[in-house]
Enzyme design. Structure first.
Site, PDB file in Angstrom:
ATOM      1  N   GLU A 156      34.814  71.446  78.596  1.00 27.88           N
ATOM      2  CA  GLU A 156      35.076  72.359  77.059  1.00 27.88           C
ATOM      3  C   GLU A 156      36.529  72.553  77.070  1.00 27.88           C
ATOM      4  O   GLU A 156      36.990  73.764  76.895  1.00 27.88           O
ATOM      5  CB  GLU A 156      34.427  73.644  77.425  1.00 27.88           C
TER       6      GLU A 156
ATOM      7  N   ASN B 113      33.236  66.764  79.633  1.00 29.72           N
ATOM      8  CA  ASN B 113      31.802  67.413  79.121  1.00 29.72           C
ATOM      9  C   ASN B 113      32.170  68.692  78.028  1.00 29.72           C
ATOM     10  O   ASN B 113      32.937  69.387  78.296  1.00 29.72           O
ATOM     11  CB  ASN B 113      31.372  67.869  80.311  1.00 29.72           C
TER      12      ASN B 113
ATOM     13  N   HIS C 214      23.185  71.461  73.545  1.00 29.06           N
ATOM     14  CA  HIS C 214      22.746  72.657  73.701  1.00 29.06           C
ATOM     15  C   HIS C 214      22.413  72.885  71.886  1.00 29.06           C
ATOM     16  O   HIS C 214      23.234  73.249  71.155  1.00 29.06           O
ATOM     17  CB  HIS C 214      23.460  73.854  73.878  1.00 29.06           C
TER      18      HIS C 214
ATOM     19  N   GLU D 239      23.110  68.678  79.180  1.00 28.12           N
ATOM     20  CA  GLU D 239      22.618  69.890  79.219  1.00 28.12           C
ATOM     21  C   GLU D 239      21.507  70.467  78.121  1.00 28.12           C
ATOM     22  O   GLU D 239      21.823  71.345  77.685  1.00 28.12           O
ATOM     23  CB  GLU D 239      23.730  70.971  79.313  1.00 28.12           C
TER      24      GLU D 239
ATOM     25  N   ASP E  95      18.970  71.417  75.678  1.00 32.83           N
ATOM     26  CA  ASP E  95      17.953  72.297  75.453  1.00 32.83           C
ATOM     27  C   ASP E  95      17.873  72.584  73.716  1.00 32.83           C
ATOM     28  O   ASP E  95      19.078  72.292  73.247  1.00 32.83           O
ATOM     29  CB  ASP E  95      17.997  73.626  76.120  1.00 32.83           C
TER      30      ASP E  95
END
Length: 355
Positions: free
Chosen positions: A169, A210, A246, A275, A277
């Site tokens: 990030e 990432n 996400h 990651e 979802d």
């Protein structure tokens, strides 16, 4: 990368999800393929392996006492990401004093289940110990602290992990560098330094940058593309870009995902959905669960369509241990298994995509 609900929840309440549009409905499920040895349906990992991909899940130490949970974790997946146990606050709680307890527990569990590990994460602005964030550092001092941390942790797990999320990030939504302790004190060169130090400590681990909201093309993913191109030109050891994915139904599907994966692949980089979802505003309805399933199918299909996309990891596999409700009140139901560990339409859509 969010903190698990059982970790330190709340750091990413400001996460904004990239916009796009999704269409379609999940394909109908067919008869499950069987493995010859046990006449059981093939797992997600086995289905992905047929495409030369992995299919993984994050996990976190507190839930490893849940035997029903760990049984599925050990069976369905071939790649594991520690949600919190390898972050700085856990691994170097006091300066120069390292604690591998949580990370080792997950690595050992993964190896016992013949799974690989995506190690996460070395350099981040969040979940840092107080001794680091409250200190007053010169550039030389902080550079030495960062080098020691990266070198010590990567050496500890040398030969035991598949890859590292080295820097996490690093950019804002508009593509500018995030104002972090690392950027303020060391400038943008900290990213190349971190990659070099990690490579020196374990030359065989794959090294990733990432981030979230880089699934679609746009200012933030463009910043990573430009940085990756620059790092490659400078022969900095960078192997891949992790797109966290996400996602949230209310913000739309990132329709340029496949094109975005492909352009990073053309730089000679691996990509991975790291990651995943897909959250929704509660209550969950059949219509929302059907749309969610479509998104899971489509994002997996996008990875399969791009040769350089090596795999998909969901951010834990069950709503029982999702980080979402603690950080986004009124939202949830984001994962392919529900809180009772029953499969949802998203699970069957993943199987359909991997077939």
């Amino acid at each position: 990368m969010p903190r698990n609900r059982l970790g330190l929840a709340g750091a990413l309440a400001a996460v904004l999800i990239a916009a796009g549009i999704a269409t379609g409905t999940p394909a109908q499920a067919h008869e499950e393929p069987r493995t010859q040895a046990h006449e059981r349906p093939a797992t997600l990992a086995q289905l992905a392996e047929r495409h030369g991909r992995y299919f993984g899940s994050a996990t976190d130490n507190p839930e490893l006492t849940d035997t029903a949970y760990t049984k599925i974790l050990g069976r369905e997946f071939d790649m594991i990401t520690p949600g919190n146990g390898m972050k700085w606050y856990a691994t170097e709680p006091r300066q120069g004093v390292f604690d591998w307890t949580n990370g080792d527990q997950i690595v050992n569990l993964a190896h016992a289940n013949h799974q690989r590990v995506r190690a996460h994460t070395l350099v981040w602005h969040s979940q840092l110990p107080d001794w680091l964030t409250s200190g007053t550092w010169t550039a030389d001092e902080l550079r030495a602290v960062l080098k020691k941390h990266i070198t010590t942790e990567v050496r500890h797990y040398r030969g035991k992990v598949y890859s590292w999320d080295v820097v996490n990030e690093a950019f804002n939504e508009d593509g500018t560098y995030r104002d972090t302790i690392w950027y303020r004190t060391l400038g943008p060169g900290y990213i190349a330094d971190a990659l070099r130090w990690a490579h020196q400590a374990d030359p065989h681990a794959k090294l990733y940058l990432n981030d979230y909201n880089i699934e679609a093309t746009g200012p933030k993913s463009d910043a990573y593309y430009a940085l990756a191109k620059q790092l490659k030109a400078q022969h900095v050891p960078l192997d891949g870009i992790g797109l966290q994915a996400h996602l949230a139904l209310q913000y739309g599907y990132p329709t340029t995902l496949e094109d975005n994966l492909r352009r990073f692949s053309r730089l000679g980089l691996d990509t991975a959905l790291t990651e995943v979802d897909v959250r929704m505003q509660l209550p969950a309805t059949d219509a929302k669960l059907t749309e969610q399933a479509t998104w899971y199918r489509d994002l997996t299909g996008a990875c399969l369509a791009v040769r350089g996309c090596v795999g998909v990891t969901i951010w834990d596999y069950t709503d029982r241990y999702s980080w979402i409700p603690a950080v986004f009140p009124g939202e949830g139901a984001a994962l392919p298994w529900d809180e009772q560990l029953n499969t949802k339409p998203a699970y069957h859509a993943l199987r359909e995509a991997l077939r």
